[in-house]
Design a protein around this motif. Structure first.
Motif, PDB file in Angstrom:
ATOM      1  N   UNK A  93     -46.749 -10.988 -11.823  1.00  0.00           N
ATOM      2  CA  UNK A  93     -45.376 -10.482 -11.883  1.00  0.00           C
ATOM      3  C   UNK A  93     -44.481 -11.673 -11.564  1.00  0.00           C
ATOM      4  N   UNK A  94     -43.523 -11.987 -12.425  1.00  0.00           N
ATOM      5  CA  UNK A  94     -42.719 -13.200 -12.226  1.00  0.00           C
ATOM      6  C   UNK A  94     -41.301 -13.039 -12.723  1.00  0.00           C
ATOM      7  N   UNK A  95     -40.460 -14.003 -12.332  1.00  0.00           N
ATOM      8  CA  UNK A  95     -39.073 -14.066 -12.790  1.00  0.00           C
ATOM      9  C   UNK A  95     -38.856 -15.368 -13.521  1.00  0.00           C
ATOM     10  N   UNK A  96     -37.744 -16.048 -13.209  1.00  0.00           N
ATOM     11  CA  UNK A  96     -37.410 -17.404 -13.677  1.00  0.00           C
ATOM     12  C   UNK A  96     -36.890 -17.432 -15.106  1.00  0.00           C
ATOM     13  N   UNK A  97     -37.689 -17.024 -16.060  1.00  0.00           N
ATOM     14  CA  UNK A  97     -37.244 -17.005 -17.457  1.00  0.00           C
ATOM     15  C   UNK A  97     -36.553 -15.669 -17.703  1.00  0.00           C
ATOM     16  N   UNK A  98     -35.321 -15.742 -18.218  1.00  0.00           N
ATOM     17  CA  UNK A  98     -34.537 -14.516 -18.415  1.00  0.00           C
ATOM     18  C   UNK A  98     -34.895 -13.848 -19.741  1.00  0.00           C
ATOM     19  N   UNK A  99     -35.137 -12.555 -19.660  1.00  0.00           N
ATOM     20  CA  UNK A  99     -35.330 -11.726 -20.851  1.00  0.00           C
ATOM     21  C   UNK A  99     -34.342 -10.570 -20.763  1.00  0.00           C
ATOM     22  N   UNK A 100     -33.903 -10.049 -21.905  1.00  0.00           N
ATOM     23  CA  UNK A 100     -32.910  -8.970 -21.852  1.00  0.00           C
ATOM     24  C   UNK A 100     -33.512  -7.693 -21.254  1.00  0.00           C
ATOM     25  N   UNK A 101     -34.836  -7.506 -21.426  1.00  0.00           N
ATOM     26  CA  UNK A 101     -35.539  -6.350 -20.859  1.00  0.00           C
ATOM     27  C   UNK A 101     -36.763  -6.842 -20.080  1.00  0.00           C
ATOM     28  N   UNK A 102     -37.254  -6.041 -19.153  1.00  0.00           N
ATOM     29  CA  UNK A 102     -38.543  -6.342 -18.521  1.00  0.00           C
ATOM     30  C   UNK A 102     -39.568  -6.460 -19.659  1.00  0.00           C
ATOM     31  N   UNK A 103     -40.298  -7.570 -19.682  1.00  0.00           N
ATOM     32  CA  UNK A 103     -41.136  -7.876 -20.846  1.00  0.00           C
ATOM     33  C   UNK A 103     -42.584  -8.069 -20.437  1.00  0.00           C
ATOM     34  N   UNK A 104     -43.465  -7.322 -21.109  1.00  0.00           N
ATOM     35  CA  UNK A 104     -44.888  -7.402 -20.785  1.00  0.00           C
ATOM     36  C   UNK A 104     -45.594  -8.378 -21.712  1.00  0.00           C
ATOM     37  N   UNK A 105     -46.412  -9.243 -21.125  1.00  0.00           N
ATOM     38  CA  UNK A 105     -47.276 -10.171 -21.855  1.00  0.00           C
ATOM     39  C   UNK A 105     -48.717  -9.720 -21.613  1.00  0.00           C
ATOM     40  N   UNK A 106     -49.708 -10.352 -22.280  1.00  0.00           N
ATOM     41  CA  UNK A 106     -51.087  -9.850 -22.123  1.00  0.00           C
ATOM     42  C   UNK A 106     -51.542  -9.722 -20.664  1.00  0.00           C
ATOM     43  N   UNK A 107     -51.195 -10.714 -19.820  1.00  0.00           N
ATOM     44  CA  UNK A 107     -51.664 -10.683 -18.428  1.00  0.00           C
ATOM     45  C   UNK A 107     -50.540 -10.917 -17.422  1.00  0.00           C
ATOM     46  N   UNK A 108     -49.342 -10.548 -17.797  1.00  0.00           N
ATOM     47  CA  UNK A 108     -48.205 -10.755 -16.888  1.00  0.00           C
ATOM     48  C   UNK A 108     -47.008  -9.900 -17.304  1.00  0.00           C
ATOM     49  N   UNK A 109     -46.044  -9.815 -16.385  1.00  0.00           N
ATOM     50  CA  UNK A 109     -44.778  -9.120 -16.677  1.00  0.00           C
ATOM     51  C   UNK A 109     -43.625  -9.981 -16.182  1.00  0.00           C
ATOM     52  N   UNK A 110     -42.631 -10.180 -17.052  1.00  0.00           N
ATOM     53  CA  UNK A 110     -41.418 -10.932 -16.718  1.00  0.00           C
ATOM     54  C   UNK A 110     -40.332  -9.937 -16.316  1.00  0.00           C
ATOM     55  N   UNK A 111     -39.768 -10.124 -15.115  1.00  0.00           N
ATOM     56  CA  UNK A 111     -38.818  -9.115 -14.620  1.00  0.00           C
ATOM     57  C   UNK A 111     -37.415  -9.664 -14.310  1.00  0.00           C
TER      58      UNK A 111
END
Ligand SMILES: [Mn+2]
Length: 225
Positions: free
Chosen positions: A165-183
């Motif tokens: 679970x990580x931040x840093x890179x901005x996405x317009x929505x919470x974004x799921x990757x194969x083994x992670x989530x950008x929040x």
């Protein structure tokens, strides 16, 4: 274990307080780092986090201020100089004692990212605070690189250090990757502040998203959402 993880707050204390009203109560709360800089409040966010017993890890922005506090040579911009001046000794001590990451069961919370070659038990893991793109050999690239074959780390991360679970890179929505989530959904840039609720840290890919809209655009983002 049940946890709530909050994305980059960047001084948006009002939105953070609003968001806390919406998430499930009496869970372990963890911030993904970058509590401060850019937005309106800094020391107030730290004091609020301390007072409410919220955990946090270090983001690249905390790391800059901590290194200044430790007497290292650091270049703060004008805004950061003001932020630094606003910190109490207690706040700086709090920041100095934050961990680089938190791992609970299969859930790893870190600020920016990781490569498949890295191990969280390694001594030098500062790249987890800055990670964005990797080159064709999966080596770290700095933010201003011009490598046309670069890939965002999360697209190739194989999960060997847990589900991240990580931040840093901005996405317009919470974004799921194969083994992670950008929040990090860019609250300070006028989008929204998000959190995820994980009901079982052995299965972090099953999560629920909560968000509140930003009250305003506190800082311009370098590209459109
Ligand atoms: Mn950030």
């Amino acid at each position: 274990m049940e946890i709530i993880v909050y994305g980059d707050i960047h001084g948006c204390l009002e939105e953070f307080i609003e968001l806390r009203k919406r998430v499930p109560k009496n869970k372990i709360e963890i911030c993904v780092g970058d509590l401060i800089d850019r937005g309106k409040y800094a020391n107030e966010v730290i004091e609020y986090v301390m007072k409410n017993n919220i955990k946090s890890i270090i983001g690249n922005h905390e790391y800059k201020h901590i290194r200044k506090y430790w007497g290292r040579k650091v270049k703060l911009d004008e805004n950061q100089k003001e932020v630094y001046k606003s910190f109490t000794k207690e706040s700086l001590e709090f920041l100095s004692n934050l961990p680089m990451f938190i791992k609970i069961d299969n859930t790893t919370i870190l600020h920016a990212g990781i490569s498949n070659k890295m191990d969280l038990n390694d001594k030098k893991i500062e790249h987890i605070l800055y990670m964005r793109d990797l080159d064709e050999n999966e080596n770290f690239l700095s933010i201003n690189h011009d490598n046309p074959n670069a890939k965002y780390w999360a697209e190739i991360y194989n999960g060997n250090q847990g589900f991240i679970i990580h931040g840093h890179q901005v996405f317009s929505e919470v974004t799921k990757f194969p083994n992670s989530i950008a929040i990090d959904t860019g609250c300070v840039y006028g989008n929204k502040l998000s959190a995820i609720y994980i009901n079982d840290t052995t299965k972090p890919w099953e999560y629920e998203v909560f968000s509140v809209n930003a009250k305003k655009e506190y800082e311009k983002y370098y590209k459109k959402f």
